[in-house]
Design a protein around this motif. Structure first.
Motif, PDB file in Angstrom:
ATOM      1  N   ARG A  68      34.394  52.876 -14.781  1.00 42.61           N
ATOM      2  CA  ARG A  68      34.919  52.442 -13.703  1.00 42.61           C
ATOM      3  C   ARG A  68      34.802  53.624 -12.559  1.00 42.61           C
ATOM      4  N   VAL A  69      34.070  53.231 -11.107  1.00 37.89           N
ATOM      5  CA  VAL A  69      34.070  54.275 -10.247  1.00 37.89           C
ATOM      6  C   VAL A  69      34.820  53.925  -9.067  1.00 37.89           C
ATOM      7  N   SER A  70      35.699  54.563  -8.525  1.00 36.77           N
ATOM      8  CA  SER A  70      36.691  54.217  -7.587  1.00 36.77           C
ATOM      9  C   SER A  70      37.116  55.266  -6.823  1.00 36.77           C
ATOM     10  N   THR A  71      37.841  54.920  -5.552  1.00 36.79           N
ATOM     11  CA  THR A  71      38.557  55.700  -4.751  1.00 36.79           C
ATOM     12  C   THR A  71      39.872  55.445  -4.377  1.00 36.79           C
ATOM     13  N   LEU A  72      40.335  54.335  -5.140  1.00 33.83           N
ATOM     14  CA  LEU A  72      41.642  53.953  -4.910  1.00 33.83           C
ATOM     15  C   LEU A  72      42.756  55.046  -5.413  1.00 33.83           C
ATOM     16  N   ASP A  73      43.819  54.846  -4.968  1.00 30.01           N
ATOM     17  CA  ASP A  73      44.569  55.788  -5.609  1.00 30.01           C
ATOM     18  C   ASP A  73      45.204  55.299  -6.863  1.00 30.01           C
ATOM     19  N   GLN A  74      45.141  56.345  -7.795  1.00 30.13           N
ATOM     20  CA  GLN A  74      45.040  55.901  -9.369  1.00 30.13           C
ATOM     21  C   GLN A  74      46.501  55.608  -9.753  1.00 30.13           C
ATOM     22  N   LYS A  75      47.423  56.083  -8.866  1.00 30.62           N
ATOM     23  CA  LYS A  75      48.633  55.754  -9.467  1.00 30.62           C
ATOM     24  C   LYS A  75      49.524  54.669  -8.828  1.00 30.62           C
TER      25      LYS A  75
ATOM     26  N   PRO B  16      47.581  51.970  -6.956  1.00 27.18           N
ATOM     27  CA  PRO B  16      46.542  51.118  -6.313  1.00 27.18           C
ATOM     28  C   PRO B  16      47.255  49.919  -5.328  1.00 27.18           C
TER      29      PRO B  16
ATOM     30  N   ILE C 265      44.769  44.112  -8.884  1.00 30.29           N
ATOM     31  CA  ILE C 265      44.341  45.397  -8.166  1.00 30.29           C
ATOM     32  C   ILE C 265      43.473  44.656  -7.078  1.00 30.29           C
TER      33      ILE C 265
ATOM     34  N   TYR D  71      40.542  45.245  -5.043  1.00 25.89           N
ATOM     35  CA  TYR D  71      39.515  45.878  -4.755  1.00 25.89           C
ATOM     36  C   TYR D  71      38.891  45.842  -3.578  1.00 25.89           C
ATOM     37  N   LYS D  72      39.280  44.814  -2.634  1.00 26.78           N
ATOM     38  CA  LYS D  72      38.679  44.883  -1.255  1.00 26.78           C
ATOM     39  C   LYS D  72      38.950  46.386  -0.606  1.00 26.78           C
TER      40      LYS D  72
ATOM     41  N   ASP E 174      38.853  49.068  -2.085  1.00 29.59           N
ATOM     42  CA  ASP E 174      38.403  50.019  -2.715  1.00 29.59           C
ATOM     43  C   ASP E 174      37.121  50.631  -1.960  1.00 29.59           C
ATOM     44  N   PHE E 175      36.332  51.624  -2.278  1.00 23.59           N
ATOM     45  CA  PHE E 175      35.266  52.066  -1.385  1.00 23.59           C
ATOM     46  C   PHE E 175      33.965  51.179  -0.945  1.00 23.59           C
TER      47      PHE E 175
ATOM     48  N   PHE F 275      34.154  60.568  -5.814  1.00 23.47           N
ATOM     49  CA  PHE F 275      34.371  59.295  -6.530  1.00 23.47           C
ATOM     50  C   PHE F 275      34.876  59.576  -7.847  1.00 23.47           C
ATOM     51  N   ARG F 276      36.182  59.086  -8.068  1.00 21.20           N
ATOM     52  CA  ARG F 276      36.756  59.188  -9.451  1.00 21.20           C
ATOM     53  C   ARG F 276      35.894  58.431 -10.568  1.00 21.20           C
ATOM     54  N   VAL F 277      35.788  58.991 -11.816  1.00 16.60           N
ATOM     55  CA  VAL F 277      35.017  58.373 -12.991  1.00 16.60           C
ATOM     56  C   VAL F 277      36.338  58.060 -13.824  1.00 16.60           C
ATOM     57  N   SER F 278      36.745  56.674 -14.261  1.00 16.24           N
ATOM     58  CA  SER F 278      37.811  56.617 -15.357  1.00 16.24           C
ATOM     59  C   SER F 278      37.536  55.616 -16.252  1.00 16.24           C
TER      60      SER F 278
ATOM     61  N   GLN G  75      43.204  50.679 -14.679  1.00 15.37           N
ATOM     62  CA  GLN G  75      43.604  50.775 -13.500  1.00 15.37           C
ATOM     63  C   GLN G  75      44.800  50.385 -12.858  1.00 15.37           C
TER      64      GLN G  75
ATOM     65  N   PRO H 100      48.265  52.766 -15.507  1.00 16.12           N
ATOM     66  CA  PRO H 100      47.704  54.144 -16.231  1.00 16.12           C
ATOM     67  C   PRO H 100      48.722  54.621 -16.853  1.00 16.12           C
TER      68      PRO H 100
ATOM     69  N   ILE I  31      49.715  60.807 -13.410  1.00 14.41           N
ATOM     70  CA  ILE I  31      48.877  60.163 -14.330  1.00 14.41           C
ATOM     71  C   ILE I  31      48.424  61.268 -15.552  1.00 14.41           C
TER      72      ILE I  31
ATOM     73  N   TYR J  65      45.952  62.173 -17.813  1.00 19.06           N
ATOM     74  CA  TYR J  65      44.534  62.199 -17.916  1.00 19.06           C
ATOM     75  C   TYR J  65      44.012  62.812 -19.276  1.00 19.06           C
TER      76      TYR J  65
ATOM     77  N   GLN K   8      31.944  49.620   1.600  1.00 17.10           N
ATOM     78  CA  GLN K   8      32.080  48.314   1.614  1.00 17.10           C
ATOM     79  C   GLN K   8      30.518  47.515   1.099  1.00 17.10           C
TER      80      GLN K   8
END
Lengths: 476, 476
Positions: free
Chosen positions: A170-177, A179, A187, A189-190, A192-193, B169-172, B176, B179, B187, B189, B472
């Protein structure tokens, strides 16, 4: 005063006042520097006039040190080289403390070198492997360019996970803790980046098809990803793929293309990388001598490469192959780990290698596989149970290329997607190709690291990519 | 019967019984098909004997339909082409409903075509742009291969965010929503796929330095990422970068390399892509005619490319450039949006373009920038306040290349990292390069899409990459 690389200097015979920079591989008898600069596998011998050189300076000529040398290129007195540099001036550019420098002039284990991947190209083996990797890359681009293909950069971040080739990152910029959530607790996702859930691509094929259906012949060469927890010598989480795609080409044309392509890129390195290949050929031979007979290769490395360039690839249907395997000695004597019992079985590497190495004794292209062990986008044959898929099998490695003619009929494609619960909305653009000016088209995929392994004789995939990404490892 | 592409057929004069496949661009007067297959910008005219062709078949010859044509290549009776195909047989491979097909034979807005990016290479403009993109890619690989560089694939997923070139961008693969957490609520990791926090790379430079310091001359050409919420015509979240890195090369050598490289790749397309460039040159000229005089370019597209290949790049220190700008008319008359007042100011595109287009009238290389506006790894000059950085400035676009000599001194590098709170543990391997055999080395970065924009005259970066990734938007 002229500057040279080791590669260019070794082509000369006699020169006054030349200049060369590189790293000390060894310093022997307070006199003989083996200097390397990466331009070739070979070192150039630089002979220091130690009686007239400051002792403190001599002490700094250590393995790994960067030096700048001025001298004359002369005929060598010793054996092992034709020419050498009679040093008139040496300057230490960067020291290398012999007490702590990890790359000593001795044999290191590949595991140790993986932990020092930032320094491992300072060894003969890894510099040869990475020069070959580079050369293979160029051969690939050159082949496609010479043959009228356009190079296409397909997206790395993708909003669809429809191909189903494997688990995704998954690729994301949402706050991981914390979201953002929707009212139903899922979640959001709207926010998200990209305004939706996104992943790293597993293949550029579907996008490549869109370009083939306008530009005719295209190919991708880019990174692809699998989030699979496979800690093996054959799997990476991040690897490079080559995927050509051609409009108006059927499965037979696809086999012709793949065979010509593989022969061409391997011929390229046989022609351009002889020195590195000979070194790796000998390395593998020496390594295998320590193994029991049964585990050694029948062919040496360069023989294996010529096995590909000099033989026609035998084309065999899956159905024929199953017959051959079912009646084979290792199957009857239960020597295979997976016994082939009936049509529909997925072939393992042991079966593929048997066909190539023992039965046909040439590279093999298997085609017309059972539909239910292959991907949804492959062209269904008129028999309703096989698809126009093909795999190329190589000695020592088994499958190296996988491809197919693509399903060009809108109704059949929709049926197959429905059967696999792939929503049409996700692939509306892929379906559009079948709505507007559809035509027969085909392509294949080649895992680049598999090719580099085959071409270098390296047996662990982590040793053919600069910085391997595997479970629990993303160092450097 | 021989099969041709449009490109190969247009080179012939007279042929009996040829075979060609492609897509209908237009069908005029129930008779003239303009057929395109992507092999060239040009269409081939195929003339249907409509009096002897079934009416139902004629109705299916619509824009976007895929057809297979048999006929004879003959001298054309009409103007606009030398040869044409007298059709003896036509088969519809794939229909294209004229009521719903989005790509009609008329001018579409680029915004509309972005929404149909899977079909936009079926237009002249986008097929020309993407052929040029492919050609530039090959020119880049060829230049480096011809000049002894090794191509290196630097990692896409990275465990370090030390370069600080931008948001990542975070990869994980962690859940989500729920966690795993450490006892302190952060978190965990360690349970993530790579056992630590990972991101998408912003640059391959630091890893490229590791290979330069063993293989001598290397380059990267791969995707890089910025998670910046910039919705402009100049920014992408995913774009491709070229980053050469060379051992024993100083800043002057770096400028020589960059100038030679840029001239070489642009010369390559001038030589190999004349047809597409002429089309895009005219397109841009026509588009600019609709704009007020002040917004038009001084140079046409091809003139701008020759401005690069035919001029020497003027090398000017940052300090000299500030003097020139401070005393310039637009600065004194406050025509610049950002008035240059003192040494240390970061230059904007308007200043860069003034230097290139108005003052020097040639491409410009600025060098020796203030240390505090540049990255930590750049070589500090003896003045203690400037670094050996260089930017190349082009007409119309401003900065296109940015590079530097790298800080090779361990103590200075450590000081700069400490000042920026970059932990040494994160870049232990980068510091190792300065511990063991360090030497002067340099490199630069070129944003590939910037180059494609410059070479095609396209003004929105979303129109020079197949599937743009922006805030977006991750469609296709």
């Amino acid at each position: 005063m002229n500057s040279y690389t080791v590669a260019t200097l070794l082509k000369e015979t006699k020169l006054q006042e030349i200049h060369i920079k590189g790293w000390v591989r060894t310093f022997r008898a307070n006199r003989f520097i083996a200097l390397n600069d990466g331009s070739t596998l070979q070192n150039i011998q630089c002979v220091v006039d130690f009686e007239n050189t400051d002792e403190a300076l001599l002490k700094r000529i250590t393995t790994g040190a960067a030096v700048s040398i001025t001298g004359d290129l002369v005929e060598s007195q010793g054996k092992g080289q034709n020419v050498e540099v009679a040093v008139t001036k040496i300057e230490i550019l960067g020291d290398s403390d012999p007490e702590t420098y990890p790359i000593q002039p001795k044999k290191h284990s590949f595991e140790f070198l993986r932990e020092n991947a930032h320094l491992r190209t300072r060894t003969n083996t890894f510099s040869a492997v990475m020069r070959l990797r580079s050369s293979l890359s160029f051969a690939i681009h050159k082949y496609f360019n010479d043959n009228g293909f356009y190079y296409m950069h397909t997206p790395i971040i993708t909003g669809s996970d429809a191909e189903g080739a494997g688990e995704m990152f998954r690729v994301s910029t949402l706050d991981q803790k914390n979201p953002p959530l929707n009212e139903d607790g899922t979640i959001n996702y709207k926010e998200d980046f990209f305004g939706k859930e996104t992943n790293l691509t597993v293949s550029g094929q579907l996008e490549a098809e869109t370009y083939a259906m306008s530009l005719g012949k295209v190919y991708t060469f880019g990174p692809t990803f699998r989030a699979e927890n496979s800690n093996t010598s054959r799997h990476l989480a991040e690897f490079w793929m080559i995927e050509p795609e051609v409009a108006f080409m059927d499965l037979a044309g696809n086999m012709d293309l793949a065979e010509d392509f593989m022969k061409s890129v391997i011929s390229y390195i046989l022609e351009h990388n002889q020195e590195d290949l000979e070194f790796l050929d000998q390395r593998l031979f020496d390594e295998e001598k320590t193994k029991p007979q049964a585990e050694r290769s029948d062919l040496r490395l360069i023989e294996k490469l010529k096995f590909v360039t000099e033989n026609n690839f035998k084309r065999v249907s899956y159905t024929e192959a199953i017959d051959i395997l079912r009646n084979s000695k290792p199957n009857k004597k239960k020597k295979f780990n997976y016994i082939i019992e009936e049509w529909g079985a997925d072939l393992q590497s042991e079966h593929e290698r048997f066909l190539v190495e023992k039965h046909f004794k040439c590279p093999v292209i298997l085609f017309d596989y059972p539909a239910n062990i292959k991907a949804f986008y492959m062209r269904l044959n008129e028999d309703g149970k096989t698809v126009r898929a093909m795999d190329i099998l190589f000695p020592g490695i088994g499958e190296i290329v996988g491809g197919s003619q693509r399903e060009e009929r809108l109704d059949v494609l929709k049926e197959k997607m429905a059967a696999l619960d792939i929503p049409e909305e996700e692939l509306w653009w892929y379906l559009d190709l079948r709505k507007y000016g559809t035509a027969v088209h085909s392509g294949f995929g080649l895992g680049f690291e598999r090719l580099v392994m085959f071409a270098t004789g390296m047996t662990n995939i982590r040793d053919v990519i600069p910085y391997p990404r595997t479970p629990q490892n993303a160092e450097f």
